[in-house]
Design a protein around this motif. Structure first.
Motif, PDB file in Angstrom:
ATOM      1  N   ASN A  49      -8.118   6.497   0.294  1.00  0.00           N
ATOM      2  CA  ASN A  49      -9.580   6.587  -0.721  1.00  0.00           C
ATOM      3  C   ASN A  49     -10.597   7.055   0.464  1.00  0.00           C
ATOM      4  N   ALA A  95     -12.406   2.392  -5.520  1.00  0.00           N
ATOM      5  CA  ALA A  95     -11.558   2.048  -5.075  1.00  0.00           C
ATOM      6  C   ALA A  95     -10.757   1.456  -3.506  1.00  0.00           C
ATOM      7  N   ARG A  98     -12.676  -2.056  -3.610  1.00  0.00           N
ATOM      8  CA  ARG A  98     -11.785  -3.024  -4.261  1.00  0.00           C
ATOM      9  C   ARG A  98     -11.041  -2.991  -3.128  1.00  0.00           C
ATOM     10  N   ARG A  99      -9.528  -2.048  -2.743  1.00  0.00           N
ATOM     11  CA  ARG A  99      -8.727  -2.621  -1.623  1.00  0.00           C
ATOM     12  C   ARG A  99      -9.635  -3.291   0.048  1.00  0.00           C
ATOM     13  N   VAL A 105      -5.917  -2.657  -7.311  1.00  0.00           N
ATOM     14  CA  VAL A 105      -6.679  -1.523  -8.116  1.00  0.00           C
ATOM     15  C   VAL A 105      -5.864  -0.353  -9.130  1.00  0.00           C
TER      16      VAL A 105
END
Length: 152
Positions: A49, A95, A98-99, A105
């Motif tokens: 990401n 993403a 969030r990770r 995710v």
């Protein structure tokens, strides 16, 4: 004068009274940061990401550098390839954030939050990354941030 201590004396007394525990503060910092560092080290998807975000940001910057904000907005409106690149960058940032927080995710379509992030990313790119408007926008943001933090 009249039994009152000056501000300098008060600060000096406070400095003498408080001892700074460097090792304890470092251990506390390490415990706070450790989960994030472990995710960065061991989560391949998070690194992907971040890599995608950086690559997309570079490509977007190369495409719109030297253009006025009006031209950038019109390019985003007309150029599907540039729009997809911005959407890719926004999706990677979302993403990744969030990770890093440890949330799951979801793979798939986004709702209205994706559209809002797209508009924010386009506006930020137009203001902060453009060589013509970037220095003034960054200076304004720095002054606004310093005025907000100095009042606390």
């Amino acid at each position: 004068m009249f039994g009152r201590t000056s501000r300098i004396e008060k600060l000096k007394n406070q400095a003498e009274d408080t001892s700074f525990d460097l090792l304890g503060s470092f251990e506390s910092f390490y415990e706070d940061v450790r989960p994030f560092v472990e995710r960065l080290l061991y989560d391949d998807e998070l690194r992907n990401n971040i890599r995608t975000l950086i690559d997309s940001g570079r490509r977007i910057y190369d495409e719109v550098s030297g253009q006025s904000p009006t031209e950038v907005v019109s390019r985003l409106w007309d150029d599907d390839r540039l729009r997809r690149e911005v959407e890719t960058a926004v999706a990677a940032a979302e993403a990744g954030s969030r990770r890093i927080r440890g949330e799951k995710v979801k793979n798939g379509g986004g709702g209205s939050s994706g559209k809002i992030l797209f508009v924010l990313a386009a506006a930020t790119g137009a203001l902060f990354l453009n060589p013509k408007t970037g220095p003034a926008a960054r200076r304004f943001a720095r002054e606004a941030y310093s005025s907000l933090t100095s009042r606390s």
